[in-house]
Write an enzyme that holds these catalytic residues in place. Sequence first.
Site, PDB file in Angstrom:
ATOM      1  CB  CYS A  95      -1.003  -0.015   1.150  1.00  0.00           C
ATOM      2  SG  CYS A  95      -0.392  -0.629   2.719  1.00  0.00           S
ATOM      3  NE  ARG A 124       2.548  -8.834   5.346  1.00  0.00           N
ATOM      4  CZ  ARG A 124       1.236  -8.750   5.170  1.00  0.00           C
ATOM      5  NH1 ARG A 124       0.418  -9.545   5.861  1.00  0.00           N
ATOM      6  NH2 ARG A 124       0.732  -7.870   4.306  1.00  0.00           N
ATOM      7  CD  GLN A 142      -0.951  -9.089   0.776  1.00  0.00           C
ATOM      8  OE1 GLN A 142      -0.405  -8.015   0.587  1.00  0.00           O
ATOM      9  NE2 GLN A 142      -1.703  -9.321   1.830  1.00  0.00           N
ATOM     10  CG  ASP A 144      -2.232  -5.530  -1.799  1.00  0.00           C
ATOM     11  OD1 ASP A 144      -3.372  -5.399  -1.306  1.00  0.00           O
ATOM     12  OD2 ASP A 144      -1.189  -5.195  -1.208  1.00  0.00           O
ATOM     13  CG  HIS A 146      -4.216  -0.339  -2.118  1.00  0.00           C
ATOM     14  ND1 HIS A 146      -3.173  -1.109  -2.580  1.00  0.00           N
ATOM     15  CD2 HIS A 146      -4.305  -0.572  -0.785  1.00  0.00           C
ATOM     16  CE1 HIS A 146      -2.639  -1.776  -1.566  1.00  0.00           C
ATOM     17  NE2 HIS A 146      -3.306  -1.470  -0.478  1.00  0.00           N
ATOM     18  CE  LYS A 227      -8.533  -7.964   9.662  1.00  0.00           C
ATOM     19  NZ  LYS A 227      -7.290  -8.702   9.361  1.00  0.00           N
ATOM     20  CG  HIS A 273      -5.851  -1.130   2.406  1.00  0.00           C
ATOM     21  ND1 HIS A 273      -4.472  -1.081   2.372  1.00  0.00           N
ATOM     22  CD2 HIS A 273      -6.243   0.032   3.003  1.00  0.00           C
ATOM     23  CE1 HIS A 273      -4.057   0.045   2.914  1.00  0.00           C
ATOM     24  NE2 HIS A 273      -5.114   0.740   3.308  1.00  0.00           N
TER      25      HIS A 273
END
Length: 374
Positions: A95, A124, A142, A144, A146, A227, A273
């Site tokens: 992000c 991570r 991911q 991912d 946005h 979330k 997200h």
Amino acid sequence: MRASDLDLRELLDFDPKGGVIRREMEHYSRLRHEQAGYEFVNTPHVTKGHLFEVSKHLEWYADGMFPPMHLDAEYNEDGTVRKPGQDYYVKPMNCPMHNLIYRSRGRSYRELPLRLFEFGSVYRYEKSGVVHGLTRARGFTQDDAHIYCTQEQVNAELTSTLQFVLQLLKDYGLDDFYLELSTKNPAKYVGSDEIWEEATETLRQVGEASGLELVPDPGGAAFYGPKISVQVKDALGRTWQMSTIQYDFNQPERFRLEYTASDGTHRQPVMIHSAKFGSIERFMGVLIEHYAGAFPVWLAPVQAVVATIVSDADQYANEVADALKAAGLRAETDLRNEKINFKVREHSLEKVPVMLVVGKREAEERKVSIRRLG
């Protein structure tokens, strides 16, 4: 069905069959995101630490990040520092970099909602005791996305994103799910209580409007906003957290994101997200368990095997396989000098969906005998 049965022997090392499944998953996700109006971007794996200072990840998420690489320092002959170095990190999130793309030029309200998407690999530092094959890894990818939108667009964008997620899961044969609403952790959050309450209530309304059960998860939100997560039950009745949708009012402020409104004023967008798979690796692990390795035809690494009864049919078997490949199917031949029942059993255990059997008569008549395995 074990991952090793699909040639996924090494944690996140994908052998050819696993690579095929992953490719098909990525291809379908790209197609669906294109249809939903997303624009594709790509971001680097490593960046300077300042980016994560701005995003507050270094303040709130440092324990989940790999240690920094201190680079670029220059030294004099006596060992004293002539030019100080700086810390670089492998990214734990995509992000912050998407924010840089948004901020790369001025934005107008006419461009919003702006939907950015990438298959972004993140890293991570999970504790060794919790790392578990495909479903919990230290490096993963991911799907991912946005969304940057106006305050007035938030409810519609959250609703459409949730419907996108639920339909995508159904496309993969997962249709038993409920929602979980993760709210503020009083010890780990940024932003005012008022903004948190507004964002949480918006997500609650969207979740309840879906008609699905909405279960509270007190204190389970990320530091930058509440979330909704989709909790899925597989064929064995086990529950997995899959897709997530997060309402973020913090990062647009931290990165000073703006758009020019219709009245000429500069306003701050809202950021949403979402990761539909969660991660490709975890999603694949869940699908392996859900299908016990017997994937639907469109996902199967080998969709059809053309097996011969006698060697006289070898040439015809190759022609059939070539025709299947030309039509876009993943086909192989089995020309071994083995009994057909042995071949059927072996390919059944390998979860091949379809077997085309050819013998001398089939070769002469230009036909095949179709057997659906599994």
